[in-house]
Design an enzyme around this catalytic site. Sequence first.
Site, PDB file in Angstrom:
ATOM      1  N   HIS A  50     -31.104  -6.948  74.854  1.00  0.00           N
ATOM      2  CA  HIS A  50     -30.643  -8.333  75.012  1.00  0.00           C
ATOM      3  C   HIS A  50     -29.383  -8.577  74.176  1.00  0.00           C
ATOM      4  CE1 HIS A  50     -35.142  -9.344  75.741  1.00  0.00           C
ATOM      5  NE2 HIS A  50     -34.526  -9.503  76.901  1.00  0.00           N
ATOM      6  N   LYS A 108     -46.768 -17.318  82.513  1.00  0.00           N
ATOM      7  CA  LYS A 108     -46.808 -16.098  81.700  1.00  0.00           C
ATOM      8  C   LYS A 108     -47.592 -16.369  80.426  1.00  0.00           C
ATOM      9  CE  LYS A 108     -42.577 -13.628  82.963  1.00  0.00           C
ATOM     10  NZ  LYS A 108     -41.256 -13.180  82.505  1.00  0.00           N
ATOM     11  N   ARG A 141     -30.809  -3.221  84.456  1.00  0.00           N
ATOM     12  CA  ARG A 141     -31.160  -1.910  83.898  1.00  0.00           C
ATOM     13  C   ARG A 141     -31.225  -0.835  84.966  1.00  0.00           C
ATOM     14  NH1 ARG A 141     -35.878  -4.671  80.774  1.00  0.00           N
ATOM     15  NH2 ARG A 141     -35.431  -5.965  82.568  1.00  0.00           N
ATOM     16  N   SER A 151     -38.833  -5.945  76.632  1.00  0.00           N
ATOM     17  CA  SER A 151     -39.726  -6.604  75.675  1.00  0.00           C
ATOM     18  C   SER A 151     -41.149  -6.083  75.834  1.00  0.00           C
ATOM     19  CB  SER A 151     -39.711  -8.119  75.886  1.00  0.00           C
ATOM     20  OG  SER A 151     -38.430  -8.631  75.688  1.00  0.00           O
TER      21      SER A 151
HETATM   22  P1  ADP Z   1     -37.035 -12.339  82.209  1.00  0.00           P
HETATM   23  O1  ADP Z   1     -38.512 -12.497  82.059  1.00  0.00           O
HETATM   24  O2  ADP Z   1     -36.345 -13.581  82.677  1.00  0.00           O
HETATM   25  O3  ADP Z   1     -36.561 -11.113  82.944  1.00  0.00           O
HETATM   26  P2  ADP Z   1     -36.287 -10.971  79.769  1.00  0.00           P
HETATM   27  O4  ADP Z   1     -36.324 -11.550  78.398  1.00  0.00           O
HETATM   28  O5  ADP Z   1     -37.194  -9.846  80.068  1.00  0.00           O
HETATM   29  O6  ADP Z   1     -36.522 -12.229  80.719  1.00  0.00           O
HETATM   30  O7  ADP Z   1     -34.808 -10.538  80.123  1.00  0.00           O
HETATM   31  C1  ADP Z   1     -33.733 -11.437  80.092  1.00  0.00           C
HETATM   32  C2  ADP Z   1     -32.508 -10.783  80.696  1.00  0.00           C
HETATM   33  O8  ADP Z   1     -32.099  -9.687  79.872  1.00  0.00           O
HETATM   34  C3  ADP Z   1     -32.727 -10.186  82.085  1.00  0.00           C
HETATM   35  O9  ADP Z   1     -31.546 -10.342  82.847  1.00  0.00           O
HETATM   36  C4  ADP Z   1     -32.986  -8.731  81.807  1.00  0.00           C
HETATM   37  O10 ADP Z   1     -32.625  -7.909  82.908  1.00  0.00           O
HETATM   38  C5  ADP Z   1     -32.040  -8.507  80.636  1.00  0.00           C
HETATM   39  N1  ADP Z   1     -32.460  -7.357  79.826  1.00  0.00           N
HETATM   40  C6  ADP Z   1     -33.652  -7.153  79.222  1.00  0.00           C
HETATM   41  N2  ADP Z   1     -33.680  -5.950  78.588  1.00  0.00           N
HETATM   42  C7  ADP Z   1     -32.464  -5.381  78.818  1.00  0.00           C
HETATM   43  C8  ADP Z   1     -31.862  -4.132  78.469  1.00  0.00           C
HETATM   44  N3  ADP Z   1     -32.546  -3.211  77.781  1.00  0.00           N
HETATM   45  N4  ADP Z   1     -30.609  -3.882  78.895  1.00  0.00           N
HETATM   46  C9  ADP Z   1     -29.945  -4.815  79.614  1.00  0.00           C
HETATM   47  N5  ADP Z   1     -30.444  -5.997  79.998  1.00  0.00           N
HETATM   48  C10 ADP Z   1     -31.685  -6.292  79.598  1.00  0.00           C
END
Ligand code: ADP
Length: 160
Positions: free
Chosen positions: A17, A41, A90, A128
């Site tokens: 992030h 969630k 990703r 996460s």
């Molecule tokens: P959501 O539940 O909305 O997907 P996340 O917190 O999991 O929320 O992710 C928020 C954003 O960050 C999403 O666009 C996700 O693809 C991106 N993201 C999460 N982890 C990574 C990573 N390792 N590399 C690039 N982008 C990421």
Amino acid sequence: MESALYPGSFDPITFGHLNILDRALDVFAEVTVLVAVNPQKKPLFSLDECIEMIRDATAGRPRVRVDHHEGLLVDYARRHGIKLAVRGLRAVTDFESEFAMALTNRKLWPDFDTVFLMTRAEYMFLSSSVVRQVAQMGGDVSGFVPPCVEERLRLRFGYR
Ligand code: ADP
């Protein structure tokens, strides 16, 4: 230079992030990390904890704002006059749902657009949920999350 939203669950915030956030800051004047409250969630951390960790992890970045929102992203965006969202990609598997979400948001508010940034290769498998699983089993997450998040995971799962 415009403002953009970076919406997500951030449960908890990871280096993946933060990398997307830093690269968004190269493009946008201000970025709001927007913690989406999703009643469907069951999060590990409370909203307040997620926000505190994000504030801590982004403390040295003056152009970052942190906020939260329950409901449609475009409602928040419209209210704040922000027409852009940043999302990270990703793998191909992220593409379909992101595509659907971006098109739905644009349908709801035709001025709204989504900008995608590709993950750095080293964060390709970082999420996460992976962090939560590794931490739950007492694994070392220092390569995945900043120290403030590592500390919270340690307290939550009671390992040293
Ligand atoms: P959501 O539940 O909305 O997907 P996340 O917190 O999991 O929320 O992710 C928020 C954003 O960050 C999403 O666009 C996700 O693809 C991106 N993201 C999460 N982890 C990574 C990573 N390792 N590399 C690039 N982008 C990421």
